[in-house]
Design an enzyme around this catalytic site. Structure first.
Site, PDB file in Angstrom:
ATOM      1  N   ARG A  91       7.178 -10.744  -4.850  1.00 60.13           N
ATOM      2  CA  ARG A  91       7.949 -11.453  -3.843  1.00 60.13           C
ATOM      3  C   ARG A  91       7.049 -12.404  -3.061  1.00 60.13           C
ATOM      4  NH1 ARG A  91       9.247  -9.150   0.177  1.00 60.13           N
ATOM      5  NH2 ARG A  91       8.095  -7.186   0.012  1.00 60.13           N
ATOM      6  N   LYS A 233      16.549  -8.758  -4.262  1.00 59.39           N
ATOM      7  CA  LYS A 233      16.326  -8.542  -2.843  1.00 59.39           C
ATOM      8  C   LYS A 233      17.186  -9.472  -1.983  1.00 59.39           C
ATOM      9  CE  LYS A 233      13.407  -5.198  -3.209  1.00 59.39           C
ATOM     10  NZ  LYS A 233      13.859  -3.821  -2.858  1.00 59.39           N
ATOM     11  N   HIS A 252      17.084   1.144   2.084  1.00 64.56           N
ATOM     12  CA  HIS A 252      16.149   0.879   0.995  1.00 64.56           C
ATOM     13  C   HIS A 252      15.580   2.220   0.561  1.00 64.56           C
ATOM     14  CE1 HIS A 252      12.094  -1.022  -0.398  1.00 64.56           C
ATOM     15  NE2 HIS A 252      12.923  -0.862  -1.404  1.00 64.56           N
ATOM     16  N   SER A 270       7.458  -0.283  -2.046  1.00 59.57           N
ATOM     17  CA  SER A 270       7.013  -0.336  -3.427  1.00 59.57           C
ATOM     18  C   SER A 270       5.634   0.297  -3.578  1.00 59.57           C
ATOM     19  CB  SER A 270       6.955  -1.787  -3.902  1.00 59.57           C
ATOM     20  OG  SER A 270       8.238  -2.359  -3.917  1.00 59.57           O
ATOM     21  N   LYS A 274       8.576   6.136  -4.920  1.00 58.88           N
ATOM     22  CA  LYS A 274      10.015   6.324  -4.727  1.00 58.88           C
ATOM     23  C   LYS A 274      10.774   6.423  -6.054  1.00 58.88           C
ATOM     24  CE  LYS A 274      11.819   2.841  -2.652  1.00 58.88           C
ATOM     25  NZ  LYS A 274      12.533   2.142  -3.719  1.00 58.88           N
ATOM     26  N   THR A 275      10.524   5.473  -6.944  1.00 59.50           N
ATOM     27  CA  THR A 275      11.214   5.475  -8.235  1.00 59.50           C
ATOM     28  C   THR A 275      10.770   6.654  -9.084  1.00 59.50           C
ATOM     29  OG1 THR A 275      11.479   3.073  -8.208  1.00 59.50           O
ATOM     30  CG2 THR A 275      11.632   4.155 -10.336  1.00 59.50           C
ATOM     31  N   ASP A 289      16.830   2.473  -5.653  1.00 58.63           N
ATOM     32  CA  ASP A 289      16.286   1.530  -4.669  1.00 58.63           C
ATOM     33  C   ASP A 289      17.178   1.212  -3.477  1.00 58.63           C
ATOM     34  OD1 ASP A 289      13.986  -0.027  -4.018  1.00 58.63           O
ATOM     35  OD2 ASP A 289      15.078  -1.826  -4.545  1.00 58.63           O
ATOM     36  N   ARG A 354       6.764  -5.058 -14.008  1.00 53.17           N
ATOM     37  CA  ARG A 354       8.065  -4.446 -13.718  1.00 53.17           C
ATOM     38  C   ARG A 354       8.903  -4.311 -14.981  1.00 53.17           C
ATOM     39  NH1 ARG A 354       9.536  -2.591  -8.384  1.00 53.17           N
ATOM     40  NH2 ARG A 354       8.047  -3.553  -6.961  1.00 53.17           N
TER      41      ARG A 354
END
Length: 563
Positions: A91, A233, A252, A270, A274-275, A289, A354
Site C-alpha cells: 500500500r 482496502k 479489521h 499485517s 492474523k490470517t 480480514d 501475497r
C-alpha cells in the site's frame, strides 16, 4: 557458470520481463481477444465512453487466459496465476485521499491518514481517467460486500487489467446469475494502474500513485499502482464509514468458529499472524480480514482471503498452502524460471508477497460467512521491544484502550520504505481505513463486549528475551497453544496476575507452554534492562493516547503506568 548461479540469473531475467510486460502500454494495442460486440453495462452513466471491449464477470479461466495472452503473468507450478506489480509492492498510504465535500466535511476525522482533496482536483483526476480508458479494454466485476444479506452492499469494480479483475472476483462476494441480472452498485471502484498521476499538474496528489475516495458519490479512483490491495482496502474504507450508520461495527479482523458455533475474532495489522492463526484446521474460517458486528452477530465483508506468502510453509500454514492453486492470484512471489516453482522464502522482490483466493478454497470455511456474537476476541501485536507478555487478559476498559492504541510493529514490506520492524500505533488495528474518529469505533466495541460478555485477550506474536535483533520471536507452536487455550476455555480457572507496568492480567500457566515464557521479564538476561525498555514502551502508549481527547476517563486510566 554453475547450475545454481544460472538458475538465479534466469530468475532475475524473469522478474524483469514480468514487470516490463506489466508496465508496457503497447500491450493495450494488441489484437482484441474477442471481436464480438459487447454491451456497455451502464458505464456511460459514469462518463465512460469509447472503450474497446467490455468484459463483465468473466469466468476464472477466461480471466487467466486474458492475462496470459497479454503477457502480464505466468502460471506457477501450483496452478496459481503469478504477476508482478512493479514499483508498488504494498500500500502507498501517503497517496490516499478523501474528497472534502458536504457528505464528508463534518464527519470525517481529518488527519495525516485521512487527507482531504478538493472536488475540483477529484474532477480533474476523474477526467484524466475517463480519457485514459478510451480505446482500451475494461473488465467489470459486479458483486457484493457483506456476507449478511441484511447489510450487504453492491460493488462494481472496473479494471484495466484482467489479473486485477480476477483479484476482485476472488476477494469480493460473487453473485448468482439471478443476482447478477438485477445487480445494483452501491460502491464503484475504477482501477487504472497504467494512468500515472502528475503532482505538478494534478493538484493535491503526491506521486504517480493516487487512491481517491468520494463518499458522496460512493466512487473511488485507483491510479498509478498495480498493487491489487489498494482496491480491497478502498472498498473496506467505504464500509467503515457507511456500516456505522446501520449500527454495524466494522472491524479489521479475522473470524472463525468451533464445531459448536462459538465465534472468535482476531485483530491485528499485517504480519502479526492474523490470517495464519485464524486459518486453524480445528476451527471453521468465517473470514480473514474484514468483518461487521451487527445486532445479530458477525459477518464477513469479503468472499475471499488475501494472505501474505513470505516464509509460507506447508507445515505451519497447511490450509493457506493448499489454497494456492488454479484460480488463485499470487503477487510478487519469486518463481524459479525453469519449473515455475514458488520460493516463498525469497524476499528479493518484497517481504509483502501475497496470494488472493476465494474463501471456499479453505476446506472448512463457513459459507455463507456469518456467525454469532463472539465469545472471545484476540488482539494480536508483534512487539519489537520484547516486553509485552505473550498472552494477557484485558478488562473492558483495557480492551477499549488497546483497541484505540492498536500497537504493533510494522513488518518489512507491508508499506513502502519499511525494511525492518518499526513500532507503530494504528487505532483500531486499521486506522488508515477508518474515516471516523477511533472513539466512535471503540465505544461501539465496548458496548458489544458488555452486552455479550465477550472476553478479550492481548497476544504478543513478537519478540521475547530482548528487543528485535537481540531476542527471539515467539515460537508459533506456543502462540497456537495460548490462542487455543483462550478459545477453548482452558484459561477460565487459571490464576492471573496484573503486570506491574502494563496492568494487563498475565496467566500463571497455559497448557502446552513453558511457564517461564509467560513472564517476559524472566526471559531477559538483564531484568533492569527489561524494566527500562518496558517503561519506555509505556511512555509511548501514554504519549500516543493523548490524541484521543474525547476518550472517557476510565478508558484513559486503563492504560500502562508511564512513571
Amino acid at each position: 557458470m554453475t547450475q545454481q548461479s544460472s538458475a538465479y540469473q534466469d530468475k532475475n531475467d524473469y522478474q524483469e520481463l514480468a514487470v516490463d510486460k506489466l508496465l508496457n502500454k503497447d500491450l493495450d494495442d494488441t489484437e482484441a481477444l474477442s471481436n464480438e460486440p459487447t454491451p456497455t453495462y451502464g458505464l456511460e452513466s459514469l462518463g465512460i465512453k469509447n472503450v474497446r471491449h467490455i468484459y463483465r464477470n468473466l469466468s476464472i479461466p477466461k480471466l487467466i487466459e486474458h492475462t496470459l495472452a497479454r503477457g502480464q503473468g505466468v502460471l506457477a507450478s501450483n496452478g496459481a496465476l503469478s504477476v508482478q506489480t512493479g514499483k508498488y509492492t504494498g500500500r502507498s498510504p501517503n497517496d490516499k485521499f478523501i474528497v472534502e465535500e458536504p457528505t464528508s466535511k463534518e464527519e470525517v476525522h481529518w488527519n495525516k491518514l485521512n487527507v482531504p482533496i478538493s472536488e475540483a482536483n477529484f474532477d480533474l483526476l476523474y477526467r484524466h481517467a475517463l480519457s485514459y480508458v478510451q480505446g482500451r479494454d475494461l473488465y467489470i466485476f459486479d458483486g457484493f460486500v457483506g456476507g449478511d444479506p441484511k447489510h450487504r452492499m453492491g460493488v462494481r469494480i472496473i479494471n484495466e487489467l484482467p489479473s486485477q479483475n480476477l483479484f476482485s472476483h476472488q476477494l469480493f462476494i460473487r453473485p448468482s446469475e439471478e443476482e447478477l441480472a438485477h445487480h445494483k452498485a452501491d460502491f464503484t471502484v475504477l482501477a487504472v494502474p497504467g494512468l500515472k498521476g502528475d503532482p505538478e499538474n494534478d493538484g493535491g496528489i503526491n506521486s504517480e500513485a493516487f487512491i481517491v475516495a468520494h463518499l458522496g458519490k460512493k466512487l473511488i479512483i485507483v491510479g498509478g499502482s498495480y498493487y491489487a490491495g489498494e482496491i480491497k482496502k478502498s472498498v473496506f474504507s467505504l464500509m467503515n464509514y457507511f456500516m456505522t450508520k446501520r449500527d454495524v461495527l466494522p472491524m479489521h479482523c479475522s473470524a472463525n468458529m468451533d464445531a459448536k458455533g462459538n465465534t472468535a475474532l482476531f485483530f491485528g495489522l499485517s504480519g502479526t499472524g492474523k490470517t495464519t492463526l485464524s486459518a486453524d484446521p480445528e476451527r471453521r474460517l468465517i473470514g480473514d480480514d474484514e468483518h461487521g458486528w451487527s445486532k445479530d452477530g458477525i459477518f464477513n465483508f469479503e468472499g475471499g482471503c488475501y494472505a501474505k506468502t513470505i516464509r509460507l510453509s506447508k507445515e505451519n500454514e497447511p490450509q493457506i498452502w493448499e489454497a494456492i492453486r488454479f484460480g488463485s492470484l499470487m503477487e510478487n512471489v519469486v518463481l524459479d524460471w525453469a519449473e515455475r516453482t514458488p520460493d516463498y522464502d525469497d524476499d528479493s522482490i518484497t517481504e509483502n508477497g501475497r496470494v488472493a483466493y476465494p474463501i471456499d478454497y479453505i476446506p472448512n470455511a463457513v459459507v455463507p460467512s456469518v456467525g454469532g456474537h463472539p465469545n472471545t476476541v484476540i488482539f494480536l501485536t508483534a512487539d519489537a521491544f520484547g516486553v509485552l507478555p505473550p498472552i494477557s487478559l484485558l478488562t473492558k476498559e483495557q480492551a477499549m484502550y488497546h483497541f484505540m492504541s492498536g500497537y504493533t510493529s510494522k513488518l518489512a514490506g507491508t508499506e513502502r520504505g519499511i525494511t525492518e520492524p518499526e513500532a507503530t500505533f494504528s487505532a483500531c488495528f486499521g486506522k488508515p481505513f477508518l474515516p471516523l474518529s477511533a472513539t466512535v469505533y471503540a465505544e461501539m466495541l465496548g458496548e458489544r463486549l458488555d452486552r455479550h460478555g465477550t472476553k478479550v485477550y492481548l497476544v504478543n506474536t513478537g519478540w521475547s528475551g530482548g528487543p528485535y535483533g537481540v531476542g527471539q520471536r515467539f515460537a508459533i507452536k506456543h502462540t497456537r497453544a495460548m490462542v487455543s487455550a483462550a478459545l477453548n476455555g482452558q484459561l477460565d480457572d487459571v490464576k492471573f496476575n496484573p503486570h506491574p507496568i502494563f496492568k494487563v492480567l498475565v496467566p500463571e500457566s497455559v497448557p502446552g507452554v513453558p511457564s517461564q515464557v509467560l513472564d517476559p521479564k524472566s526471559t531477559w538476561n538483564n531484568p533492569a534492562a527489561y524494566d527500562q525498555q518496558a517503561k519506555d514502551l509505556a511512555r509511548r502508549f501514554v504519549q500516543n493516547f493523548k490524541r484521543f481527547e474525547t476518550a472517557r476517563e476510565e478508558v484513559i486510566a486503563a492504560g500502562p503506568c508511564a512513571d
